[in-house]
Design a protein around this motif. Structure first.
Motif, PDB file in Angstrom:
ATOM      1  N   THR A 313       0.816  -1.208   0.000  1.00 55.17           N
ATOM      2  CA  THR A 313       0.000   0.000   0.000  1.00 55.17           C
ATOM      3  C   THR A 313       0.853   1.261   0.000  1.00 55.17           C
ATOM      4  O   THR A 313       2.048   1.221   0.299  1.00 55.17           O
ATOM      5  N   HIS A 314       0.245   2.355  -0.344  1.00 50.83           N
ATOM      6  CA  HIS A 314       0.838   3.687  -0.165  1.00 50.83           C
ATOM      7  C   HIS A 314      -0.289   4.698  -0.345  1.00 50.83           C
ATOM      8  O   HIS A 314      -1.232   4.464  -1.103  1.00 50.83           O
ATOM      9  N   ASN A 315      -0.186   5.801   0.370  1.00 45.38           N
ATOM     10  CA  ASN A 315      -1.153   6.875   0.166  1.00 45.38           C
ATOM     11  C   ASN A 315      -0.419   8.148  -0.204  1.00 45.38           C
ATOM     12  O   ASN A 315       0.812   8.208  -0.188  1.00 45.38           O
ATOM     13  N   GLY A 316      -1.200   9.159  -0.550  1.00 40.07           N
ATOM     14  CA  GLY A 316      -0.634  10.453  -0.889  1.00 40.07           C
ATOM     15  C   GLY A 316      -1.579  11.560  -0.490  1.00 40.07           C
ATOM     16  O   GLY A 316      -2.803  11.421  -0.625  1.00 40.07           O
ATOM     17  N   PHE A 317      -1.026  12.668   0.004  1.00 37.88           N
ATOM     18  CA  PHE A 317      -1.840  13.791   0.461  1.00 37.88           C
ATOM     19  C   PHE A 317      -1.081  15.077   0.187  1.00 37.88           C
ATOM     20  O   PHE A 317       0.070  15.222   0.593  1.00 37.88           O
TER      21      PHE A 317
END
Length: 490
Positions: A313-317
């Motif tokens: 997984t990875h997120n971005g903001f």
């Protein structure tokens, strides 16, 4: 005749099983849709795509990508994937490794001249795993157009946070260094390399910084707490005509859920890198947090699910928009999630959906209306005397303001928008509710600094430093000190 009867029974069984499976999928889709509609009612704006065994089983948008033109969100809408950009950089490094153009054990001294001694032996592997010890960021924000040589000279002259390889410390600058190494090795601009060697191979036409030929109506506007239109990151790239190093290779790429699904398929089908390189890309190398169970791989975070299966997984903001990828390779499921307006609870949505996939009876709580959104809506619709705004905000929201940051975050947003009267109204109320918080005085000092009220600015910044707590990190102190130095020179 007997053979015919057996065939009829066989096809009947297949038909029944197929119908049962379709019914289950319909029920699942309805559950997800109902959950997201409830979230949409309270401010969620974005899209969700779910694939199982390379078949898309859910693919829908909610809310508006462009409120002014009433354009709905959909998986074809272009959004900022932010730090999910890092896995493109990591994949590119592994592709170049396969081609023998670099080695993961290579040190920075092979690629950068006159590098300080303490950074010469930092390896590509350490950069990929955020264990190099480099600082988080350099420059005044994502769009600070620092010349290439100056950016890396400034970065390499900063003090290391820790000895290279000794611990994890998330670093955007580390991935910018990787992006520069890609440029040095290939003699191509970072985005050009991605387009030619990564995106075109995967069939991705809507992914990049500046190069895609986007339809402007399909580029999402970003809405601060789903209220204030901040435009799109692409507009800023086009204004500058290039990507600044504080962002390049570590964040800021724009894409669609449709394109990101093509990317997942290309990775999973080994079209971009080999099976062994994919394994290296997603291997857990370094623990993120001392007491946690998640590890950083190369541009990805990985851990074990509560079912004992691998999660990638990875997120971005970026401060306004949010992006999430949840890849479950052993269960052949991928969840892609985007929101063009970050509000409370949005970052939980993809993970709530993951629970719904594996727990038929799980019913998540939908996100609640965000207090920041309510306050901003009130402020934007306020038509009275600006001198009374602080009192009106207190009457309407004092019971909902739970901490100093509820109002401070919005005050700083108004500073960025150069609406200093509103920023001051928010800060005055915040100071009334939390009179001994240094961060509020720092914010007030910034308002007076920007409006050329020198004496008031000096008073506020000094007050901010006086209120430094000995038992907690003073994250505003550096800013207050820097601004005081500027004021002394005036």
């Amino acid at each position: 005749m007997k053979t015919i009867k057996i065939s009829i029974i066989y096809f009947f069984i297949i038909w029944v099983c197929s119908c049962n499976q379709k019914t289950k999928e319909d029920v699942f889709s309805k559950r997800i849709n109902n959950y997201l509609i409830a979230c949409e009612t309270n401010g969620f704006s974005g899209s969700l795509l779910i694939s199982k065994k390379h078949n898309i089983i859910f693919n829908k948008g909610y809310g508006l990508a462009n409120k002014e033109k009433e354009i709905q969100n959909s998986p074809e809408i272009v959004v900022d994937i932010s730090s999910v950009t890092k896995q493109f950089t990591a994949t590119s490094i592994l592709k170049l490794t396969e081609q023998g153009l670099l080695n993961l054990r290579d040190s920075l001294s092979l690629y950068f001249k006159n590098i300080p001694k303490d950074k010469r032996d930092i390896t590509i592997h350490q950069l990929l795993t955020h264990s190099a010890g480099l600082v988080f960021g350099i420059g005044e924000g994502d769009f600070d157009q620092i010349p290439t040589e100056q950016y890396f000279q400034q970065l390499f002259n900063t003090e290391l946070l820790h000895a290279p390889g000794s611990k994890y410390e998330y670093s955007n600058t580390g991935y910018s260094v990787l992006g520069r190494i890609i440029e040095i090795v290939t003699e191509k601009n970072y985005e050009t390399y991605l387009k030619e060697e990564i995106f075109q191979v995967a069939g991705m036409q809507q992914t990049g910084y500046l190069l895609p030929d986007w339809n402007a109506d399909l580029v999402a506007n970003e809405y601060y707490f789903n209220v204030i239109n901040k435009g799109s990151q692409i507009e800023k790239y086009q204004r500058d005509g290039k990507i600044a190093w504080p962002l390049k290779a570590n964040g800021g790429i724009n894409s669609t859920l449709k394109d990101m699904y093509k990317w997942y398929q290309a990775l999973d089908d080994k079209k971009i890198i080999s099976a062994s390189s994919l394994e290296m890309l997603t291997t857990p190398y370094i623990k993120e947090y001392e007491n946690g169970n998640s590890y950083y791989a190369y541009g990805w975070v990985t851990f074990q699910s509560d079912r004992g299966t691998k999660v990638i997984t990875h997120n971005g903001f970026n401060g306004v928009s949010y992006f999430d990828v949840v890849w479950l390779p052993e269960e052949d499921i991928v969840i892609l999630f985007a929101s063009n307006s970050f509000t409370s609870g949005v970052s939980d949505i993809a993970w709530e959906v993951e629970k719904m996939i594996f727990e038929e009876n799980y019913t998540p709580e939908h996100i609640q209306k965000d207090t920041h959104s309510e306050i901003l809506e009130f402020s934007e619709n306020y038509k009275g005397n600006i001198d009374h705004l602080s009192n009106e905000l207190e009457k309407a929201f004092s019971s909902k303001i739970k901490n100093v940051f509820n109002l401070d975050r919005l005050a700083r947003m108004y500073i960025n928008e150069k609406e200093y009267d509103k920023a001051l109204s928010f800060t005055e109320l915040n100071n009334k509710l939390y009179p001994n918080e240094g961060v509020i005085w720092d914010t007030m000092g910034e308002i007076y600094f920007e409006t050329n009220q020198r004496d008031k600015a000096i008073h506020c910044f000094n007050k901010a430093l006086e209120l430094k707590s000995e038992d907690s990190f003073c994250f505003w102190c550096e800013h207050s000190s820097k601004q005081l130095e500027k004021l002394k020179l005036q």
